[in-house]
Design a protein around this motif. Sequence first.
Motif, PDB file in Angstrom:
ATOM      1  N   GLU A 187     -18.047  29.145  46.539  1.00 29.32           N
ATOM      2  CA  GLU A 187     -18.034  29.275  45.079  1.00 29.32           C
ATOM      3  C   GLU A 187     -18.609  30.615  44.643  1.00 29.32           C
ATOM      4  OE1 GLU A 187     -16.861  27.463  41.463  1.00 29.32           O
ATOM      5  OE2 GLU A 187     -16.556  26.882  43.557  1.00 29.32           O
TER       6      GLU A 187
ATOM      7  N   ALA B  37     -14.390  32.527  39.162  1.00 29.10           N
ATOM      8  CA  ALA B  37     -15.085  31.269  38.866  1.00 29.10           C
ATOM      9  C   ALA B  37     -16.350  31.571  38.083  1.00 29.10           C
ATOM     10  CB  ALA B  37     -15.420  30.526  40.165  1.00 29.10           C
TER      11      ALA B  37
ATOM     12  N   GLY C 113     -20.409  25.781  38.578  1.00 30.63           N
ATOM     13  CA  GLY C 113     -20.091  25.068  39.813  1.00 30.63           C
ATOM     14  C   GLY C 113     -21.065  25.387  40.923  1.00 30.63           C
ATOM     15  N   ALA C 114     -21.452  26.669  41.039  1.00 28.80           N
ATOM     16  CA  ALA C 114     -22.417  27.061  42.058  1.00 28.80           C
ATOM     17  C   ALA C 114     -23.771  26.419  41.802  1.00 28.80           C
ATOM     18  CB  ALA C 114     -22.546  28.585  42.099  1.00 28.80           C
TER      19      ALA C 114
END
Length: 656
Positions: free
Chosen positions: A220, A229, A233-234
Amino acid sequence: MYFKLAFRNVKRQLGNYLIYFITVALTVALLFAVNNIIYSRNLAVFVDRGESAKTTLQIIVVMISMVVAFVLSYATSFLLKRRKREFGTYLTLGMTRRDLLTIFLVETLLICLIALGAGLAAGGFLFQGLMAVMMKLLEMRFAIAAYSAEGFSRTILLTVGIFLTASIASAVYLKSVSIYDLIHGEKKVEKGVRHPVCWFLLTFVSLVGMLACGGLFFREMDKVLSGGAKLEGAGILLSGFILSVVGFHAGLAKSMVALFLRMPGFRSRGFNTFVLRQLSGSLSANALMFGALALLMTFAVVGTNFSFIQKAGQEEALLGEYPYDIMYYSNKYERSEEFPLEAAESVIEKYVGIKKRIPYRIFETGRQDFYSRTRWYEEWMAPGDSFMPVSDFNAVMAPLGVEPVSLEGQYMIVGNNPIVGEADWSDMVYEWGGKSYTYHSCRLDYPKISYLYFYVVVPDEAVQGMECVEQSVAYLTEQNRFDGMALERALRQVVYASTDGPASLTDGRLEFEIREYHRQEENNVSAILVVGALFVSAVFLLLAMAILALKILSSLGEDRQRYEICFRLGMGEREQCRALFRQTFSFFLLPFILPCVMSIPVAWFGRHVLRIAQMEAAADNVPLITGIVAAGMAVLYLLYYTAAYLIAKRTVVRGG
């Protein structure tokens, strides 16, 4: 009387206080070194915007001091519990709790004063070492730095505050503990582990989660760095990794002994059963602590590695971002009045000398034929398409060693952002001036010579009829190294003397990009980042090792009795030493494995990121950096473990 008794106790139990002494002394040395950096006149002289750097380091020092105070309070409680039978005897003989607390505080004060003196002495050398690191990062010649009276006094105040916090924790414990617990506390039986299979399943699931979250986190972050991205999410994956680390160590600590005890061949070999029984209660009782310490040391190692990796890639990043010594970016839309370029060039000539001057132009049509093909065209207010004639492009790229481009009836997209590569122009035919131009290529690897997301390189005849909106100049200077900060200020004076510019010479955007100015700014950031990371990581590692060592020493009362029984049953001194080594080493090693192993994925990811940025030279240095950090951590580990083992051996092992 109390002072004499406390002094005698310190001499008698100096070995038991050794870990506490080492931790306080090294912590004081680190505080003294960093405080002297903060309040040194060198910080303001060497580091631009020294006040900002000073504030950053002050915040770090205060936060770390709070952590140190909490952990040393924890350590002080270990020392109290280590001597609870002795204190219970004092109370039985008629001493009051106030007398008891006074004796212990005097003992701790003596240790702290000795450690403070040793720490200040060691901190003097450590300060010069950190200043040498800063000078290296700032690319300056090292000279012996002067010590700061304010740094000295701040260190004393912080140490006193830490000691007072630890004293309050001691007072609370001695006020609440009962005489029975003090006298008979060593006889308490530790509870065994219930449902070891469930804990083993937690270990397995957490290991899978740790590997999955770690791998997905790196993937990610790879997408984030390439612009594909967002960080949300990370962040979720990092949270999953943290929970998995804690769960893995907690489950392993509670299930490991039970699993080994189910192996007949292993448990029947030598004194393995005795060692496993010794570990059973201690590992189970400290399961969550192992996870917390492993996490703490892992982030310390990762932070230190990435601070050095960032510095390793800095030079190549600068060459990619600022390929020329000085670049002038004009823009007719942002500046209505005439720019005093000749006056500015005379200043450059005065400071560094101009070896070569390379002009190039940017044209616009007012249309958005190319931007309409990008995914961000609808999301953002996209600017008009920008064009550069191929002759100008080749002229500005040639001194950088770039092969010339030939475009016959074609156009080439040159991007400065990875997201440009997501757009597709391969089937687009561009019409202008009665001629058609087909797609040649999209390149993201050229040196940056424009602020634009991308520009279109076209044959020279294609810019006929377009409006020239930018007439920029790239400069090669006579000197490679010069005072970029001073030149930047001088150019601002020239620019604002010809316009109603900002009142402060540090406000507003300057049309010039000076590589040496940005190098010095990057060096400032790297110096503070590396020194801050070294300080935080060293303190975290010290505290983690101290907790592990003191945990081992706090149970020596129970261990002494058990090894005494083994001695009477025929266990020789050599066998006792082996058993004690296996017991203490297993306890000490459990939270240490993950931080060491993490050096491998950190090195891989660091090299991967640098290679994406085409920084091959910096990428080749990453394994060396991570190896040095791991070696430094191992040395600190061995120092603390050796001290804890020798103290335990002297206390527990019985000779013939």
